[in-house]
Design a protein around this motif. Sequence first.
Motif, PDB file in Angstrom:
ATOM      1  N   PRO A 302       0.514  -1.414   0.147  1.00 51.57           N
ATOM      2  CA  PRO A 302       0.339  -0.023   0.018  1.00 51.57           C
ATOM      3  C   PRO A 302       0.930   1.670  -0.156  1.00 51.57           C
ATOM      4  O   PRO A 302       0.431   2.324  -0.639  1.00 51.57           O
ATOM      5  N   GLY A 303       1.959   0.836   0.255  1.00 53.37           N
ATOM      6  CA  GLY A 303       2.995   2.277   0.461  1.00 53.37           C
ATOM      7  C   GLY A 303       3.166   2.635  -0.365  1.00 53.37           C
ATOM      8  O   GLY A 303       4.089   4.191  -0.804  1.00 53.37           O
ATOM      9  N   LYS A 304       3.186   1.898  -1.677  1.00 51.76           N
ATOM     10  CA  LYS A 304       4.281   2.017  -2.792  1.00 51.76           C
ATOM     11  C   LYS A 304       2.827   2.447  -3.700  1.00 51.76           C
ATOM     12  O   LYS A 304       3.740   2.461  -5.420  1.00 51.76           O
ATOM     13  N   LYS A 305       1.692   2.207  -3.491  1.00 53.85           N
ATOM     14  CA  LYS A 305       0.931   2.089  -4.636  1.00 53.85           C
ATOM     15  C   LYS A 305       0.635   3.338  -5.479  1.00 53.85           C
ATOM     16  O   LYS A 305       1.078   2.947  -6.574  1.00 53.85           O
ATOM     17  N   GLU A 306       0.936   4.637  -4.923  1.00 55.78           N
ATOM     18  CA  GLU A 306       0.628   5.655  -5.978  1.00 55.78           C
ATOM     19  C   GLU A 306       2.399   5.641  -6.596  1.00 55.78           C
ATOM     20  O   GLU A 306       1.884   6.114  -7.941  1.00 55.78           O
ATOM     21  N   HIS A 307       3.330   5.549  -5.666  1.00 59.04           N
ATOM     22  CA  HIS A 307       4.332   5.405  -6.698  1.00 59.04           C
ATOM     23  C   HIS A 307       4.558   4.812  -7.771  1.00 59.04           C
ATOM     24  O   HIS A 307       4.725   5.424  -8.731  1.00 59.04           O
ATOM     25  N   VAL A 308       3.907   3.371  -7.820  1.00 58.26           N
ATOM     26  CA  VAL A 308       3.651   2.649  -8.878  1.00 58.26           C
ATOM     27  C   VAL A 308       3.056   3.288  -9.819  1.00 58.26           C
ATOM     28  O   VAL A 308       4.174   3.346 -10.768  1.00 58.26           O
ATOM     29  N   LEU A 309       1.971   3.899  -9.588  1.00 56.43           N
ATOM     30  CA  LEU A 309       0.789   3.530 -10.500  1.00 56.43           C
ATOM     31  C   LEU A 309       1.057   5.238 -11.226  1.00 56.43           C
ATOM     32  O   LEU A 309       1.200   5.332 -12.596  1.00 56.43           O
ATOM     33  N   SER A 310       2.332   5.928 -10.649  1.00 53.88           N
ATOM     34  CA  SER A 310       2.532   7.737 -11.264  1.00 53.88           C
ATOM     35  C   SER A 310       3.258   7.684 -12.024  1.00 53.88           C
ATOM     36  O   SER A 310       3.443   8.200 -13.093  1.00 53.88           O
ATOM     37  N   LEU A 311       4.516   6.166 -11.980  1.00 53.99           N
ATOM     38  CA  LEU A 311       5.277   6.452 -13.007  1.00 53.99           C
ATOM     39  C   LEU A 311       4.741   5.434 -14.265  1.00 53.99           C
ATOM     40  O   LEU A 311       5.565   5.364 -15.417  1.00 53.99           O
ATOM     41  N   VAL A 312       3.822   4.080 -13.914  1.00 54.79           N
ATOM     42  CA  VAL A 312       3.837   3.739 -15.288  1.00 54.79           C
ATOM     43  C   VAL A 312       3.124   4.653 -16.029  1.00 54.79           C
ATOM     44  O   VAL A 312       2.825   3.988 -17.265  1.00 54.79           O
ATOM     45  N   ARG A 313       1.954   5.704 -15.271  1.00 53.67           N
ATOM     46  CA  ARG A 313       1.696   6.907 -16.048  1.00 53.67           C
ATOM     47  C   ARG A 313       2.725   7.442 -16.901  1.00 53.67           C
ATOM     48  O   ARG A 313       2.434   8.199 -18.093  1.00 53.67           O
ATOM     49  N   GLN A 314       3.854   7.825 -16.180  1.00 52.36           N
ATOM     50  CA  GLN A 314       4.474   8.740 -16.661  1.00 52.36           C
ATOM     51  C   GLN A 314       5.139   7.772 -17.760  1.00 52.36           C
ATOM     52  O   GLN A 314       5.872   8.629 -18.754  1.00 52.36           O
ATOM     53  N   ALA A 315       5.385   6.466 -18.001  1.00 51.69           N
ATOM     54  CA  ALA A 315       5.698   5.545 -18.787  1.00 51.69           C
ATOM     55  C   ALA A 315       4.803   5.340 -20.267  1.00 51.69           C
ATOM     56  O   ALA A 315       5.029   4.531 -21.024  1.00 51.69           O
ATOM     57  N   LEU A 320      -2.615   4.024 -18.225  1.00 54.31           N
ATOM     58  CA  LEU A 320      -1.751   2.779 -17.369  1.00 54.31           C
ATOM     59  C   LEU A 320      -1.548   2.106 -18.181  1.00 54.31           C
ATOM     60  O   LEU A 320      -1.720   0.942 -18.153  1.00 54.31           O
ATOM     61  N   ASN A 321      -1.955   2.313 -19.825  1.00 56.48           N
ATOM     62  CA  ASN A 321      -1.898   1.194 -20.864  1.00 56.48           C
ATOM     63  C   ASN A 321      -1.604   2.104 -22.528  1.00 56.48           C
ATOM     64  O   ASN A 321      -2.239   3.651 -22.225  1.00 56.48           O
ATOM     65  N   GLN A 322      -0.409   1.065 -22.627  1.00 54.25           N
ATOM     66  CA  GLN A 322      -0.212   2.145 -24.151  1.00 54.25           C
ATOM     67  C   GLN A 322      -0.727   0.884 -25.489  1.00 54.25           C
ATOM     68  O   GLN A 322       0.301   0.114 -25.073  1.00 54.25           O
ATOM     69  N   MET A 329       5.424  -2.610 -25.362  1.00 51.58           N
ATOM     70  CA  MET A 329       6.440  -3.375 -24.767  1.00 51.58           C
ATOM     71  C   MET A 329       7.340  -2.647 -23.844  1.00 51.58           C
ATOM     72  O   MET A 329       7.453  -3.441 -22.741  1.00 51.58           O
ATOM     73  N   ARG A 330       7.451  -1.259 -24.852  1.00 50.17           N
ATOM     74  CA  ARG A 330       8.733  -0.348 -23.638  1.00 50.17           C
ATOM     75  C   ARG A 330       8.349   0.814 -23.051  1.00 50.17           C
ATOM     76  O   ARG A 330       9.486   1.122 -22.487  1.00 50.17           O
ATOM     77  N   GLY A 331       7.067   1.181 -23.684  1.00 48.11           N
ATOM     78  CA  GLY A 331       6.877   2.727 -23.056  1.00 48.11           C
ATOM     79  C   GLY A 331       7.490   3.461 -23.252  1.00 48.11           C
ATOM     80  O   GLY A 331       8.286   2.936 -24.784  1.00 48.11           O
ATOM     81  N   THR A 332       6.996   4.896 -22.734  1.00 47.43           N
ATOM     82  CA  THR A 332       7.445   5.581 -24.154  1.00 47.43           C
ATOM     83  C   THR A 332       7.420   7.064 -22.785  1.00 47.43           C
ATOM     84  O   THR A 332       7.758   7.048 -21.122  1.00 47.43           O
ATOM     85  N   GLY A 333       9.014   7.746 -22.990  1.00 50.81           N
ATOM     86  CA  GLY A 333       9.542   9.190 -22.043  1.00 50.81           C
ATOM     87  C   GLY A 333      10.233   8.753 -20.609  1.00 50.81           C
ATOM     88  O   GLY A 333      11.125   8.002 -21.711  1.00 50.81           O
ATOM     89  N   GLU A 334      10.537   9.631 -20.610  1.00 54.99           N
ATOM     90  CA  GLU A 334      12.012  10.016 -19.800  1.00 54.99           C
ATOM     91  C   GLU A 334      12.544   7.750 -18.853  1.00 54.99           C
ATOM     92  O   GLU A 334      13.896   7.611 -18.884  1.00 54.99           O
ATOM     93  N   TYR A 335      11.325   7.707 -17.635  1.00 54.19           N
ATOM     94  CA  TYR A 335      11.382   6.629 -16.922  1.00 54.19           C
ATOM     95  C   TYR A 335      12.112   5.958 -18.241  1.00 54.19           C
ATOM     96  O   TYR A 335      12.773   4.463 -18.032  1.00 54.19           O
ATOM     97  N   ALA A 336      10.742   5.217 -19.576  1.00 55.67           N
ATOM     98  CA  ALA A 336      11.138   4.165 -20.140  1.00 55.67           C
ATOM     99  C   ALA A 336      12.280   4.825 -20.777  1.00 55.67           C
ATOM    100  O   ALA A 336      12.656   2.962 -20.704  1.00 55.67           O
ATOM    101  N   ASP A 337      13.105   5.764 -21.054  1.00 56.63           N
ATOM    102  CA  ASP A 337      14.025   5.814 -22.067  1.00 56.63           C
ATOM    103  C   ASP A 337      15.218   4.843 -20.711  1.00 56.63           C
ATOM    104  O   ASP A 337      16.413   4.490 -21.223  1.00 56.63           O
ATOM    105  N   LEU A 338      14.893   5.312 -19.653  1.00 56.23           N
ATOM    106  CA  LEU A 338      16.338   5.023 -19.012  1.00 56.23           C
ATOM    107  C   LEU A 338      16.278   3.707 -18.556  1.00 56.23           C
ATOM    108  O   LEU A 338      17.288   2.568 -18.553  1.00 56.23           O
ATOM    109  N   LEU A 339      14.814   3.028 -18.543  1.00 47.89           N
ATOM    110  CA  LEU A 339      14.902   1.339 -18.109  1.00 47.89           C
ATOM    111  C   LEU A 339      15.528   0.873 -19.572  1.00 47.89           C
ATOM    112  O   LEU A 339      16.434   0.332 -19.360  1.00 47.89           O
TER     113      LEU A 339
END
Length: 377
Positions: A302-315, A320-322, A329-339
Amino acid sequence: MDTPIPERARKGRGAVSNARSTRFTALQRERTDDGWAGARTPSSAAPDTADAPADADHDGPGPQTVIGTDRSKSALSWNRSPDIPFDRSLNPYKGCEHGCVYCFARPTHAYLDLSPGLDFETWIFAKPNAPDLLRQELAKPGYKPATITLGANTDPYQPVERDLRISRGLLEVLEEARHPVCIITKGVAVTRDTDILARMAERRLVRVMVSVTTLDRELCRTLEPRAPQPARRLASVRTLVDAGVPTGVMAAPMIPALNDWELERIVEAAAAAGADAAGYVLLRLPYEIKHLMEEWLDAHAPGKKEHVLSLVRQARDGALNQSDWGVRMRGTGEYADLLARRFRLAVRRHGLSGERPELDTSQFTPPAKDPRQGSLF
C-alpha cells in the motif's frame, strides 16, 4: 446505505478479487454489507451455499483449481503485430494456475464469462487434442513454416502439464516435422522435455526463454504465488544450457518502484546460469488488469501504490496502458528511456544478446496427418 465489503488477499493466489462483471457484461455486481454480515444462522437451519462463489469464505480454504476442456478447432493462433517477433503461437491451456497478478492474458477469461481475477487462475481449460490439431495444420498444402512460439499467452508448463503433458505432445509433432519453436515459460517442468529439446537444438529448431520477474523470494510469493521460485527457474536455465539447448531469460514485467531496480541483477544472474540472451518488457495494465494490480498493491504494498502507478503513467503517456504498436512493450518518456538504456548496458556488460537468434525453417517436412501412418523413407 450499504457499504462495499473490502476484498482480502488469499494465500497462494495472485488476484485479490473475483469480479465476474467485465466490460462484456451489462449487469455490474458489488459485494456489500447490509448489516447482516455478523448475524448468526439459527441452529435449526443450515445456510444455503448452493449459489455461493468458490471464494465466498475468505477465512476457509482458498478456491480450488478446476480443469475443464477447451473445444477449440485449431491449435495455432495468428497475429499481425509488428512489435512481436512471431506471427503464430501455440497455447495448450487457457487460464494459468501460476497466478501472476500482472498477466496480460487475464482479460481473455472475460470472453468465457469468467473473471480475469481468481477465475483465471482457478478455472484452467486444457486442449488435449492440440497435438492432433497441430499435426493437421502443419500437414495442410501450402503451409509455410516460421518459428512458432509455445506459451505466448499462458504458460505451457504450468502445474497441470505434469499430468496432461500436452506441451510434450506438441513438441513431439514439431520434432517430427522439423519445425522451429520458441518456448516461453516460468515452469521448471520444461526440463522434463530436455530429451526432445536437445535433439531439436542440434538442428537449430528450438530456443527457450525463461521468465524471471524478481530474485526476491517474498515478492515472488505474492506477485506470482504458484510459479517456481526464482532460484529454481535459474537452475532450469543451467539444466537446459548444459543439455545444449539455447536458453535466454526474460526480465518481465519490469514494474516501476517494485522490481525495476532488479533489472541488472536479473541479467547478471541469467548470465551466471549460462543464458545467451535476455529481454525485458515494461508492465502493461490493459482492461481488467489495472484494477487487479491496484487491488494487489492495496493488499501487499500500500505504501508504494501511488508511486508505482504514477511511474506507469509517466511511461504510458499519462495512462496505465498503451496499445500502440512499437511502444506497448517498452513505453515512452524519460522513465522508459532510462530503463531501455540500463538494459542495453547490462546485456553488454555480461556478454548477452538482446535479440533472439533466428531458428532454421529450411528443414520443415509436413508431418503425416495420421501419426499411425508410416514413412516410405
